[in-house]
Design a protein around this motif. Structure first.
Motif, PDB file in Angstrom:
ATOM      1  N   GLU A  13     -26.676   6.064  16.982  1.00 41.42           N
ATOM      2  CA  GLU A  13     -25.259   6.194  16.618  1.00 41.42           C
ATOM      3  C   GLU A  13     -24.564   4.834  16.623  1.00 41.42           C
ATOM      4  N   ILE A  14     -24.910   4.000  17.591  1.00 40.66           N
ATOM      5  CA  ILE A  14     -24.316   2.658  17.646  1.00 40.66           C
ATOM      6  C   ILE A  14     -24.744   1.847  16.430  1.00 40.66           C
ATOM      7  N   ALA A  15     -26.015   1.913  16.091  1.00 43.52           N
ATOM      8  CA  ALA A  15     -26.512   1.169  14.922  1.00 43.52           C
ATOM      9  C   ALA A  15     -25.749   1.571  13.664  1.00 43.52           C
ATOM     10  N   THR A  16     -25.496   2.857  13.516  1.00 43.84           N
ATOM     11  CA  THR A  16     -24.736   3.344  12.371  1.00 43.84           C
ATOM     12  C   THR A  16     -23.308   2.822  12.411  1.00 43.84           C
ATOM     13  N   GLU A  17     -22.686   2.896  13.576  1.00 47.23           N
ATOM     14  CA  GLU A  17     -21.287   2.480  13.691  1.00 47.23           C
ATOM     15  C   GLU A  17     -21.090   0.988  13.478  1.00 47.23           C
ATOM     16  N   VAL A  18     -21.992   0.163  13.997  1.00 47.03           N
ATOM     17  CA  VAL A  18     -21.809  -1.287  13.881  1.00 47.03           C
ATOM     18  C   VAL A  18     -22.479  -1.870  12.649  1.00 47.03           C
ATOM     19  N   GLY A  19     -23.215  -1.042  11.905  1.00 49.18           N
ATOM     20  CA  GLY A  19     -23.863  -1.520  10.684  1.00 49.18           C
ATOM     21  C   GLY A  19     -25.030  -2.444  10.959  1.00 49.18           C
ATOM     22  N   SER A  20     -25.838  -2.070  11.937  1.00 47.57           N
ATOM     23  CA  SER A  20     -26.970  -2.888  12.345  1.00 47.57           C
ATOM     24  C   SER A  20     -28.191  -1.983  12.478  1.00 47.57           C
ATOM     25  N   ARG A  24     -19.625  -5.033  22.788  1.00 46.51           N
ATOM     26  CA  ARG A  24     -19.368  -3.873  21.937  1.00 46.51           C
ATOM     27  C   ARG A  24     -20.426  -2.790  22.136  1.00 46.51           C
ATOM     28  N   VAL A  25     -21.707  -3.172  22.116  1.00 45.88           N
ATOM     29  CA  VAL A  25     -22.752  -2.145  22.261  1.00 45.88           C
ATOM     30  C   VAL A  25     -22.803  -1.589  23.676  1.00 45.88           C
ATOM     31  N   VAL A  26     -22.521  -2.422  24.681  1.00 47.79           N
ATOM     32  CA  VAL A  26     -22.485  -1.924  26.068  1.00 47.79           C
ATOM     33  C   VAL A  26     -21.385  -0.881  26.212  1.00 47.79           C
ATOM     34  N   VAL A  27     -20.212  -1.166  25.676  1.00 48.62           N
ATOM     35  CA  VAL A  27     -19.098  -0.213  25.762  1.00 48.62           C
ATOM     36  C   VAL A  27     -19.432   1.061  24.993  1.00 48.62           C
ATOM     37  N   LEU A  28     -19.940   0.916  23.769  1.00 52.66           N
ATOM     38  CA  LEU A  28     -20.256   2.102  22.971  1.00 52.66           C
ATOM     39  C   LEU A  28     -21.322   2.968  23.646  1.00 52.66           C
ATOM     40  N   GLU A  45     -31.500  -0.458  14.724  1.00 46.95           N
ATOM     41  CA  GLU A  45     -31.647   0.000  16.108  1.00 46.95           C
ATOM     42  C   GLU A  45     -32.242  -1.067  17.020  1.00 46.95           C
ATOM     43  N   ASN A  46     -33.187  -1.858  16.514  1.00 48.02           N
ATOM     44  CA  ASN A  46     -33.790  -2.898  17.352  1.00 48.02           C
ATOM     45  C   ASN A  46     -32.764  -3.957  17.754  1.00 48.02           C
ATOM     46  N   THR A  47     -31.879  -4.295  16.830  1.00 52.73           N
ATOM     47  CA  THR A  47     -30.824  -5.259  17.148  1.00 52.73           C
ATOM     48  C   THR A  47     -29.902  -4.681  18.220  1.00 52.73           C
ATOM     49  N   VAL A  48     -29.561  -3.411  18.084  1.00 55.64           N
ATOM     50  CA  VAL A  48     -28.710  -2.758  19.082  1.00 55.64           C
ATOM     51  C   VAL A  48     -29.410  -2.762  20.441  1.00 55.64           C
ATOM     52  N   LYS A  49     -30.697  -2.427  20.474  1.00 56.39           N
ATOM     53  CA  LYS A  49     -31.439  -2.413  21.739  1.00 56.39           C
ATOM     54  C   LYS A  49     -31.461  -3.799  22.377  1.00 56.39           C
ATOM     55  N   THR A  50     -31.653  -4.826  21.556  1.00 56.43           N
ATOM     56  CA  THR A  50     -31.680  -6.198  22.068  1.00 56.43           C
ATOM     57  C   THR A  50     -30.321  -6.578  22.636  1.00 56.43           C
ATOM     58  N   ARG A  51     -29.254  -6.289  21.880  1.00 57.04           N
ATOM     59  CA  ARG A  51     -27.902  -6.607  22.361  1.00 57.04           C
ATOM     60  C   ARG A  51     -27.569  -5.833  23.626  1.00 57.04           C
ATOM     61  N   LEU A  52     -28.010  -4.598  23.685  1.00 53.25           N
ATOM     62  CA  LEU A  52     -27.750  -3.767  24.857  1.00 53.25           C
ATOM     63  C   LEU A  52     -28.477  -4.326  26.082  1.00 53.25           C
ATOM     64  N   ALA A  53     -29.735  -4.691  25.911  1.00 54.42           N
ATOM     65  CA  ALA A  53     -30.503  -5.246  27.035  1.00 54.42           C
ATOM     66  C   ALA A  53     -29.901  -6.573  27.501  1.00 54.42           C
TER      67      ALA A  53
END
Length: 169
Positions: free
Chosen positions: A128-135, A114-118, A137-145
């Motif tokens: 923006e991803i953190a806002t959209e997925v309700g998470s 989900r985060v890779v696609v977004l 930013e650090n979690t988004v960065k970890t999932r993205l990496a």
């Protein structure tokens, strides 16, 4: 009448993009189409408030994703049947690279996908991803990496036979 015209313009301008994004996130075109249709129906029902959002398109994408996830939770057997069906589908005018990316995306965990696609297909920032997925930013960065690493591993795996002409080593 103004609302209908405004919504029609919004729908026309965004539906293909949202459908493509959701398809990339969940890996099944039929389920993506169903979820996107439901999300746009909900957006129309609430158009007076949805149009006031910072991004009505993000609202629809978020609702569509939630609709898809809810459907998964309701029936695991249906999900398996759709995945089996999607595996055998032939998509015309699709490049080898496109197929490899879609296949690799299906193999990585849902939240990473989900985060890779977004980030890479939709073009959203980490914030923006953190806002959209309700998470956060650090979690988004970890999932993205992690998603990038997993995706790269699958793409490297899939491309290996092609690189040596299909010979086994």
């Amino acid at each position: 009448m103004r609302d209908a015209a405004e919504f029609d313009a919004f729908y026309s301008a965004s539906v293909q993009r949202v459908l493509g994004q959701l398809y990339a996130m969940i890996g099944n075109r039929a389920e993506a189409e169903d979820a996107v249709a439901e999300a746009y129906a909900r957006a129309w029902d609430r158009w007076s408030s949805v149009r006031e959002c910072d991004s009505p398109e993000a609202w629809v994408r978020r609702v569509a994703y939630r609709v898809a996830v809810s459907a998964w939770r309701k029936t695991v057997n249906r999900l398996r049947a759709h995945r089996r069906d999607a595996t055998g589908q032939r998509v015309e005018a699709t490049s080898v690279d496109h197929v490899a990316v879609v296949t690799a995306l299906r193999r990585i965990p849902t939240e990473q996908r989900r985060v890779v696609v977004l980030h890479h297909l939709v073009g959203l920032s980490v914030t923006e991803i953190a806002t959209e997925v309700g998470s956060n930013e650090n979690t988004v960065k970890t999932r993205l990496a992690r998603g990038r690493r997993a995706l790269a591993a699958h793409l490297t795996e899939e491309s290996s036979p092609h690189m040596d002409g299909g010979r086994s080593t």
